[in-house]
Scaffold this motif. Structure first.
Motif, PDB file in Angstrom:
ATOM      1  N   UNK A  65     -18.792  21.733 -94.952  1.00 45.51           N
ATOM      2  CA  UNK A  65     -18.434  22.352 -93.857  1.00 45.51           C
ATOM      3  C   UNK A  65     -17.546  22.187 -92.711  1.00 45.51           C
ATOM      4  N   UNK A  66     -16.676  22.873 -92.152  1.00 51.57           N
ATOM      5  CA  UNK A  66     -15.463  22.520 -91.136  1.00 51.57           C
ATOM      6  C   UNK A  66     -16.319  21.798 -89.988  1.00 51.57           C
ATOM      7  N   UNK A  67     -15.658  20.934 -89.029  1.00 50.44           N
ATOM      8  CA  UNK A  67     -16.031  20.651 -87.888  1.00 50.44           C
ATOM      9  C   UNK A  67     -16.274  21.816 -86.979  1.00 50.44           C
ATOM     10  N   UNK A  68     -17.593  22.017 -86.533  1.00 47.49           N
ATOM     11  CA  UNK A  68     -17.692  23.293 -85.729  1.00 47.49           C
ATOM     12  C   UNK A  68     -17.129  22.932 -84.391  1.00 47.49           C
ATOM     13  N   UNK A  69     -16.885  21.789 -84.002  1.00 43.86           N
ATOM     14  CA  UNK A  69     -16.218  21.510 -82.505  1.00 43.86           C
ATOM     15  C   UNK A  69     -14.736  21.519 -82.659  1.00 43.86           C
ATOM     16  N   UNK A  71     -12.966  19.558 -83.147  1.00 45.98           N
ATOM     17  CA  UNK A  71     -12.524  18.311 -82.146  1.00 45.98           C
ATOM     18  C   UNK A  71     -11.107  17.797 -82.370  1.00 45.98           C
ATOM     19  N   UNK A 247     -18.817  28.997 -76.414  1.00 45.74           N
ATOM     20  CA  UNK A 247     -19.837  28.411 -77.300  1.00 45.74           C
ATOM     21  C   UNK A 247     -21.164  29.267 -77.196  1.00 45.74           C
ATOM     22  N   UNK A 250     -19.842  32.245 -80.101  1.00 53.90           N
ATOM     23  CA  UNK A 250     -18.743  32.249 -81.316  1.00 53.90           C
ATOM     24  C   UNK A 250     -19.485  31.810 -82.574  1.00 53.90           C
ATOM     25  N   UNK A 251     -19.005  32.168 -83.649  1.00 56.14           N
ATOM     26  CA  UNK A 251     -19.335  31.805 -84.852  1.00 56.14           C
ATOM     27  C   UNK A 251     -19.127  30.293 -84.804  1.00 56.14           C
ATOM     28  N   UNK A 252     -19.948  29.343 -84.850  1.00 60.15           N
ATOM     29  CA  UNK A 252     -19.503  27.897 -84.359  1.00 60.15           C
ATOM     30  C   UNK A 252     -18.669  27.356 -85.537  1.00 60.15           C
ATOM     31  N   UNK A 253     -19.327  27.576 -86.945  1.00 55.44           N
ATOM     32  CA  UNK A 253     -18.498  27.147 -88.091  1.00 55.44           C
ATOM     33  C   UNK A 253     -17.486  27.929 -88.562  1.00 55.44           C
ATOM     34  N   UNK A 257     -11.788  24.896 -92.476  1.00 55.55           N
ATOM     35  CA  UNK A 257     -11.504  23.587 -92.688  1.00 55.55           C
ATOM     36  C   UNK A 257      -9.896  23.462 -93.158  1.00 55.55           C
TER      37      UNK A 257
ATOM     38  N   UNK B  24     -19.617  15.736 -88.542  1.00 52.97           N
ATOM     39  CA  UNK B  24     -18.594  14.931 -87.758  1.00 52.97           C
ATOM     40  C   UNK B  24     -18.755  14.618 -86.306  1.00 52.97           C
ATOM     41  N   UNK B  42     -24.746  20.880 -98.328  1.00 47.67           N
ATOM     42  CA  UNK B  42     -23.397  21.385 -98.897  1.00 47.67           C
ATOM     43  C   UNK B  42     -23.530  20.968-100.414  1.00 47.67           C
ATOM     44  N   UNK B 124     -29.686  32.637 -83.119  1.00 47.02           N
ATOM     45  CA  UNK B 124     -28.490  32.533 -82.105  1.00 47.02           C
ATOM     46  C   UNK B 124     -27.798  33.843 -81.936  1.00 47.02           C
ATOM     47  N   UNK B 229     -18.219  25.387 -98.744  1.00 51.20           N
ATOM     48  CA  UNK B 229     -18.460  25.479 -97.406  1.00 51.20           C
ATOM     49  C   UNK B 229     -17.378  25.514 -96.468  1.00 51.20           C
ATOM     50  N   UNK B 230     -16.571  24.629 -96.421  1.00 51.71           N
ATOM     51  CA  UNK B 230     -15.249  24.310 -95.582  1.00 51.71           C
ATOM     52  C   UNK B 230     -14.371  25.761 -95.467  1.00 51.71           C
TER      53      UNK B 230
END
Lengths: 371, 371
Positions: A65-69, A71, A247, A250-253, A257, B24, B42, B124, B229-230
């Motif tokens: 999964x991508x970093x949801x933040x 960052x 936050x 939004x769709x956090x993920x 990536x 992450x 994942x 959510x 997933x990414x």
């Protein structure tokens, strides 16, 4: 018979509109490939070679999964822009961020002021959340700042949209005017300032970033000068109390990536960006010359496209577009009254502009000869 | 001082919750990398080599906007599933599609029935559009179909959520039970049937697709068995009158070009999918053995993860998680009463399960010894 569980009253009333028909849809409709893809203001000069390398290197990691933040990307943007990470939200292109911004501020019945003929996706999202659009005609080929301010006060608008540089006309207001515009809006009205073409604008067009300013949310993108339109990655810059509210909804993920990896690599290649900006300027100059040679008149541009005055009516401009389509050339045109005699052509390398140069005079001729 | 233009009343009341903390973020919090990434379900067995090739080949094309109609991917899915393209919508992962489905059907005050401890991102999004959740406790380790139906009738719910196979418990209902469940719901209530783990389920778990069925919307994803997933790519299958309504509200250019390219390539490699499914089954068996050896009891699973009964209370299970984190092992656990004595471990190749096998007995021991 349609007998599904009922939609919400809002959705039930929404039309099945589509903001834009994509070039792939045109190809399916035409039954043949586009020869010159000059209609979507993409960066035909492509992404940085570092982006391509980064996408390939990261390809085996797409199971994560991508970093949801977001960052790393937010940190890199913050460093580049000289603001805090808390001033930046990353989203699925400006389109995605625009939907979130509308959702934050616009409830059913609220008004949003924009220019007549400005970016239609904004209007689509406003309708989608039950808001209504107050449209102010352009003043000539620029958005009418005074008219927009007056409309915001008169209508009690909760949001005003301004694109600077502007799409579809390519015009631009200097930063001082934009800053005065923001200050003149009602205090309970957000300025959604779309700077998609910011990297291509003259140096005096973008107001300095003020991380304490609470009534302006600025939108930027990797789709234009950075050449990552396919990856859907944009960012919003604003006060942490506004940006942080993304936050909540939004769709956090949601930010892919590959998009995050590519955007980071793109930020790291200033040389490529410089080359693209120079190439786009040269291409826009050549488009202007091609237009002149065809008897049309190009406007100056602060973007990666050129608006061209066909100097007759909307039907004439539309005929030129249709003739270009017959030659496999994809371009678009504004539809709003006052802007509809223009066509809009995106910058591209010389091989595509050669096709344009050959086709445009003939298209104009055929459009003139049409019954 | 916070003095931004006001949010909508709905947004102003929303908490700043985050459905999941990503690995992450844990790494940043821990100050060191995750050693075994076993918490996000994942596919540690990765994407098909054809996906990797396709991503690299398509990398130079990322300057193009993606096809907003997702035409090629929808056509490939339609062929594979034996339905029309009009039965399929592609979106930014199940999370993205879920937000759109909620927005289509749930207005402020509407009720959505789900299971207590089921996928939190649904809750959510429901909160995000002003709906309220009616939560039905699990019946043992399965979702309580009778209880969900009763709650839907009692509460006048506009939507019921069911994951089959289920997350976080890994349990599964046979297709006949799911079909009977759909038929027993109120006629104005949509069944949102989350089949994220569908490719990993026993053959009798997924009801046959019925393109005329109007009260069921099925969600599937490339994030699990396909290992993407990414890239954020999922799809909804349903009646054209429901699926078509996504076009009224979705971000039309939202599904990334790399995601579309990769999903197409993934569909084209049945052999890789078979290998992944076999590998996941073997890994889940090994996780069960590791759990037994540590004195815990694994549940059967129809997914790519194993829920493990720690056989004491929630605090004990939480201590095991904390001990695992000390060893750099990322796993998650259900939080709802009745499920909170379980931990949940994702399938992975043997190198990561070796780390698990070494760490779990010690973590259990330390959790037992804790004051």
């Amino acid at each position: 018979m349609t007998d599904h569980p009922p939609f919400t009253a809002l959705v039930a009333d929404l039309p099945a509109t589509v903001p834009f028909v994509g070039p792939e849809a045109l190809e399916r409709q035409w039954g043949r490939p586009v020869q010159a893809r000059l209609g979507a203001n993409e960066s035909r000069f492509g992404p940085s070679p570092r982006v391509i390398d980064a996408l390939c290197s990261a390809a085996p990691d797409v199971w994560r999964y991508p970093d949801p933040e977001n960052f790393d990307l937010r940190r890199a943007l913050a460093n580049r822009l000289g603001v805090d990470m808390g001033n930046i939200a990353v989203g699925e292109g400006i389109d995605g961020l625009m939907a979130l911004a509308v959702r934050l501020f616009i409830a059913a019945g609220d008004r949003v002021v924009t220019s007549l003929g400005a970016y239609p996706t904004l209007n689509y999202h406003v309708a989608g959340f039950g808001g209504s659009i107050v449209a102010v005609p352009y003043s000539g080929v620029r958005e009418d700042l005074e008219g927009l301010v007056a409309a915001a006060h008169r209508s009690g608008a909760r949001m005003v949209y301004l694109a600077n540089p502007d799409n579809p006309m390519g015009s631009c207001w200097p930063a001082t005017e934009v800053a005065a515009f923001a200050a003149a809006l009602p205090s309970d009205c957000l300025l959604l300032l779309d700077e998609a073409y910011g990297e291509l604008a003259p140096p005096d067009a973008l107001p300095p970033l003020d991380p304490d300013q609470q009534n302006v949310l600025r939108l930027r993108t990797f789709s234009k000068a950075f050449g990552l339109a396919g990856l859907r990655c944009g960012y919003a810059i604003g006060h942490p109390s506004v940006v942080g509210a993304f936050d909540r909804i939004r769709n956090h993920f949601g930010v892919n990536r590959q998009a995050q990896v590519a955007a980071l690599a793109a930020l790291d290649d200033a040389e490529h960006l410089d080359w693209v900006v120079r190439s786009i300027r040269a291409a826009c100059d050549r488009i202007s010359s091609i237009a002149s040679a065809a008897g049309l008149e190009a406007l100056p541009t602060a973007t990666n496209f050129v608006a061209i005055d066909c100097q007759r009516d909307a039907a004439f401009a539309q005929r030129i577009l249709a003739e270009m389509a017959r030659d496999g050339i994809f371009i678009r045109k504004p539809m709003a009254p006052g802007l509809d005699r223009y066509i809009r052509i995106s910058a591209a390398p010389d091989d595509e502009l050669d096709i344009l140069a050959a086709a445009l005079p003939l298209a104009v001729q055929r459009a003139q000869d049409a019954p």
